[in-house]
Write a protein that holds these residues in place. Structure first.
Motif, short mmCIF file in Angstrom:
data_model
loop_
_atom_site.label_atom_id
_atom_site.label_comp_id
_atom_site.label_asym_id
_atom_site.label_seq_id
_atom_site.Cartn_x
_atom_site.Cartn_y
_atom_site.Cartn_z
N ALA A 193 -3.03 -7.05 -6.66
CA ALA A 193 -2.11 -6.13 -5.98
C ALA A 193 -0.93 -6.91 -5.41
CB ALA A 193 -2.83 -5.39 -4.85
N ASP A 194 0.25 -6.29 -5.43
CA ASP A 194 1.43 -6.91 -4.83
C ASP A 194 1.26 -7.00 -3.31
OD1 ASP A 194 2.93 -7.11 -7.31
OD2 ASP A 194 3.13 -4.92 -7.18
N ILE A 195 0.64 -5.97 -2.74
CA ILE A 195 0.29 -5.97 -1.32
C ILE A 195 -1.22 -5.77 -1.25
CG2 ILE A 195 0.56 -4.84 0.91
CD1 ILE A 195 3.32 -3.87 -0.06
N ALA A 196 -1.93 -6.81 -0.87
CA ALA A 196 -3.39 -6.76 -0.81
C ALA A 196 -3.84 -6.32 0.58
CB ALA A 196 -3.98 -8.12 -1.14
N LEU A 197 -4.62 -5.24 0.62
CA LEU A 197 -5.17 -4.73 1.87
C LEU A 197 -6.68 -4.90 1.84
CD1 LEU A 197 -3.19 -1.37 2.19
CD2 LEU A 197 -2.64 -3.60 3.21
N VAL A 198 -7.22 -5.51 2.86
CA VAL A 198 -8.65 -5.74 2.93
C VAL A 198 -9.19 -4.92 4.10
CG1 VAL A 198 -10.47 -7.45 3.18
CG2 VAL A 198 -8.35 -8.05 2.00
N ALA A 199 -9.81 -3.79 3.77
CA ALA A 199 -10.38 -2.92 4.80
C ALA A 199 -11.33 -1.95 4.11
CB ALA A 199 -9.29 -2.14 5.53
N PRO A 200 -12.32 -1.46 4.84
CA PRO A 200 -13.23 -0.48 4.25
C PRO A 200 -12.46 0.75 3.75
CG PRO A 200 -14.04 -1.23 6.39
CD PRO A 200 -12.65 -1.77 6.24
N GLY A 201 -12.81 1.21 2.57
CA GLY A 201 -12.20 2.43 2.03
C GLY A 201 -10.93 2.21 1.24
N ILE A 202 -10.45 0.98 1.14
CA ILE A 202 -9.25 0.71 0.35
C ILE A 202 -9.68 0.39 -1.08
CG2 ILE A 202 -7.21 -0.74 0.05
CD1 ILE A 202 -7.08 1.00 2.54
N ALA A 203 -9.21 1.18 -2.01
CA ALA A 203 -9.57 1.00 -3.42
C ALA A 203 -8.82 -0.18 -4.01
CB ALA A 203 -9.24 2.26 -4.21
N ALA A 204 -9.33 -0.69 -5.12
CA ALA A 204 -8.68 -1.81 -5.81
C ALA A 204 -7.24 -1.46 -6.16
CB ALA A 204 -9.46 -2.17 -7.06
N GLN A 205 -7.02 -0.24 -6.63
CA GLN A 205 -5.67 0.27 -6.91
C GLN A 205 -5.46 1.49 -6.03
OE1 GLN A 205 -5.56 0.93 -11.12
NE2 GLN A 205 -5.56 -1.24 -11.59
N HIS A 206 -5.03 1.28 -4.81
CA HIS A 206 -4.94 2.33 -3.80
C HIS A 206 -3.74 3.25 -4.04
CE1 HIS A 206 -5.90 4.06 0.08
NE2 HIS A 206 -4.68 3.85 0.50
N CYS A 207 -2.55 2.65 -4.17
CA CYS A 207 -1.34 3.44 -4.41
C CYS A 207 -0.25 2.56 -4.98
CB CYS A 207 -0.86 4.13 -3.13
SG CYS A 207 -0.19 3.02 -1.88
N GLU A 208 0.82 3.20 -5.43
CA GLU A 208 2.01 2.51 -5.88
C GLU A 208 3.20 3.04 -5.09
OE1 GLU A 208 0.80 1.69 -10.53
OE2 GLU A 208 2.27 3.24 -10.08
N ILE A 209 4.10 2.14 -4.74
CA ILE A 209 5.34 2.52 -4.08
C ILE A 209 6.46 2.27 -5.06
CG2 ILE A 209 6.87 2.13 -2.11
CD1 ILE A 209 4.39 0.91 -0.67
N ASP A 210 7.16 3.33 -5.44
CA ASP A 210 8.28 3.21 -6.38
C ASP A 210 9.57 3.23 -5.57
OD1 ASP A 210 9.97 3.17 -8.53
OD2 ASP A 210 9.30 5.07 -9.39
N HIS A 211 10.19 2.08 -5.44
CA HIS A 211 11.39 1.92 -4.61
C HIS A 211 12.61 1.85 -5.51
CE1 HIS A 211 14.12 -0.90 -2.23
NE2 HIS A 211 14.21 0.27 -1.65
N ARG A 212 13.54 2.77 -5.29
CA ARG A 212 14.79 2.82 -6.07
C ARG A 212 15.95 3.02 -5.10
NH1 ARG A 212 12.94 1.20 -11.06
NH2 ARG A 212 10.95 2.20 -11.35
N GLY A 213 16.74 1.99 -4.90
CA GLY A 213 17.90 2.10 -4.02
C GLY A 213 17.49 2.38 -2.59
#
Length: 64
Positions: free
Chosen positions: A28-48
């Motif tokens: 992951a580009d941003i790794a979160l270590v906590a109960p309930g966080i999936a391996a691929q939790h979400c994606e943030i699509d940043h444009r401008g």
């Protein structure tokens, strides 16, 4: 654009243009270590000046 974590659980992250992957996976580009966080939790699509958050996991965990 900067992603802030209000409870201090992660340092602020400057988002690059394009997709940033968030989750507990080592790849992951941003790794979160906590109960309930999936391996691929979400994606943030940043444009401008805007960003969209898309959930990518079927894992039942914390709400996004």
């Amino acid at each position: 654009m900067k992603l802030l974590f209000p409870n201090g659980e992660h340092a602020p992250v400057e988002l690059k243009d394009g997709v940033t992957r968030v989750g507990s996976a080592a790849t992951a580009d941003i790794a979160l270590v906590a109960p309930g966080i999936a391996a691929q939790h979400c994606e943030i699509d940043h444009r401008g000046a805007s960003a969209t958050i898309v959930g990518v996991s079927n894992h039942v965990g914390r709400p996004m």
